[in-house]
Design a protein around this motif. Structure first.
Motif, PDB file in Angstrom:
ATOM      1  N   LEU A 196      -5.219  -5.484  -4.278  1.00 54.70           N
ATOM      2  CA  LEU A 196      -6.108  -4.530  -3.625  1.00 54.70           C
ATOM      3  C   LEU A 196      -5.331  -3.523  -2.781  1.00 54.70           C
ATOM      4  O   LEU A 196      -5.705  -2.341  -2.707  1.00 54.70           O
ATOM      5  N   ALA A 197      -4.238  -3.966  -2.142  1.00 56.97           N
ATOM      6  CA  ALA A 197      -3.426  -3.048  -1.342  1.00 56.97           C
ATOM      7  C   ALA A 197      -2.784  -1.980  -2.215  1.00 56.97           C
ATOM      8  O   ALA A 197      -2.766  -0.793  -1.866  1.00 56.97           O
ATOM      9  N   ALA A 216      -5.572   0.334  -3.424  1.00 62.20           N
ATOM     10  CA  ALA A 216      -6.035   1.222  -2.359  1.00 62.20           C
ATOM     11  C   ALA A 216      -5.020   2.312  -2.071  1.00 62.20           C
ATOM     12  O   ALA A 216      -5.382   3.482  -1.873  1.00 62.20           O
ATOM     13  N   ALA A 252      -5.088   4.809  -5.010  1.00 62.39           N
ATOM     14  CA  ALA A 252      -6.313   5.599  -5.000  1.00 62.39           C
ATOM     15  C   ALA A 252      -6.306   6.617  -3.863  1.00 62.39           C
ATOM     16  O   ALA A 252      -6.668   7.789  -4.056  1.00 62.39           O
ATOM     17  N   ALA A 253      -5.886   6.171  -2.681  1.00 64.26           N
ATOM     18  CA  ALA A 253      -5.807   7.099  -1.547  1.00 64.26           C
ATOM     19  C   ALA A 253      -4.807   8.212  -1.831  1.00 64.26           C
ATOM     20  O   ALA A 253      -5.058   9.387  -1.517  1.00 64.26           O
ATOM     21  N   ALA A 265       0.829  -1.207   0.000  1.00 57.27           N
ATOM     22  CA  ALA A 265       0.000   0.000   0.000  1.00 57.27           C
ATOM     23  C   ALA A 265       0.863   1.257   0.000  1.00 57.27           C
ATOM     24  O   ALA A 265       0.543   2.251  -0.676  1.00 57.27           O
TER      25      ALA A 265
END
Length: 222
Positions: A181-182, A185, A188-189, A19
């Motif tokens: 997904l990490a 995410a 996107a964040a 992430a």
């Protein structure tokens, strides 16, 4: 070499590092001249684009990113050689150093010392790329092959190739899906938060890496 913490702690730490990669590549691509500081394949391609006049790509950012990444990788390799007999200390030092540099970069950007454009942007690119060269050099020694934290090409390949519709091995997809997904995410964040601040996005990535370092040092082995 295995990681000296329980499996769930290990997966959580590596997904956190993934992430953080998404967060920082959002910063580098969207704010620092369309370059990556963690994904060197993209930078090599950008260097090829930059050769063509009028392509809109510059040589400087990807060149500096590659140099910083190599420097960080050298430091990571040296740390592994010196400290790998003490894995908790090794991982704590490596990821702790990465977190410290990220937090410092975030502070300097927030204070207006480092900027998103101009000469100081190259200092920022160099430092961020060195952080992820260090991360890559460390992760390659200890992480499972489906938790690389920076490059998802092999993760996506394995997810499809080992599925029931592929080779039929039906390997567990959860960690691979978690990595995807990490990264998604984090990116996107990062893109969302960059509308308000750059320094805090970098600092947030530093905090995530610091949490991973703490896991490797303090989490139970079982």
């Amino acid at each position: 070499m295995g990681v000296p913490v329980g499996a769930r702690w290990e997966v959580g730490a590596f997904l956190g590092l993934t992430a953080a990669t998404g967060l920082i590549d959002a910063v580098s691509y969207l704010k620092l001249g369309h370059t990556f500081v963690a994904n060197m394949t993209g930078n090599v391609v950008f260097l090829g684009f930059a050769v063509a006049p009028g392509s809109g790509f510059r040589l400087g950012p990807p060149v500096v990113a590659v140099l910083g990444f190599v420097l960080g990788s050298l430091l990571g390799g040296r740390a592994a050689r010196i400290l790998e007999a003490h894995p908790r200390r090794w991982l704590g030092v490596a990821f702790g150093a990465q977190a410290a540099v990220l937090l410092l970069c975030g502070l300097l950007v927030g204070a207006g010392v480092l900027h998103e454009s101009g000469g100081t942007s190259y200092v920022l690119i160099l430092a961020l790329a060195a952080c992820f060269g260090l991360q890559n050099a460390t992760v390659r020694h200890v992480a499972p092959k489906d938790l690389t934290t920076t490059v998802l090409t092999l993760t996506l390949t394995g997810l499809a190739a080992d599925s029931v519709l592929g080779s039929g091995r039906a390997a567990s997809p959860y960690r691979r899906l978690g990595s995807i997904l990490a990264m998604l995410a984090g990116a996107a964040a990062g893109a969302f938060l960059l509308q308000a601040t750059t320094g805090w996005v970098i600092a947030l990535a530093g905090a995530v890496v610091a949490a991973a370092a703490a896991i490797f040092v303090l989490a139970p082995a079982g």
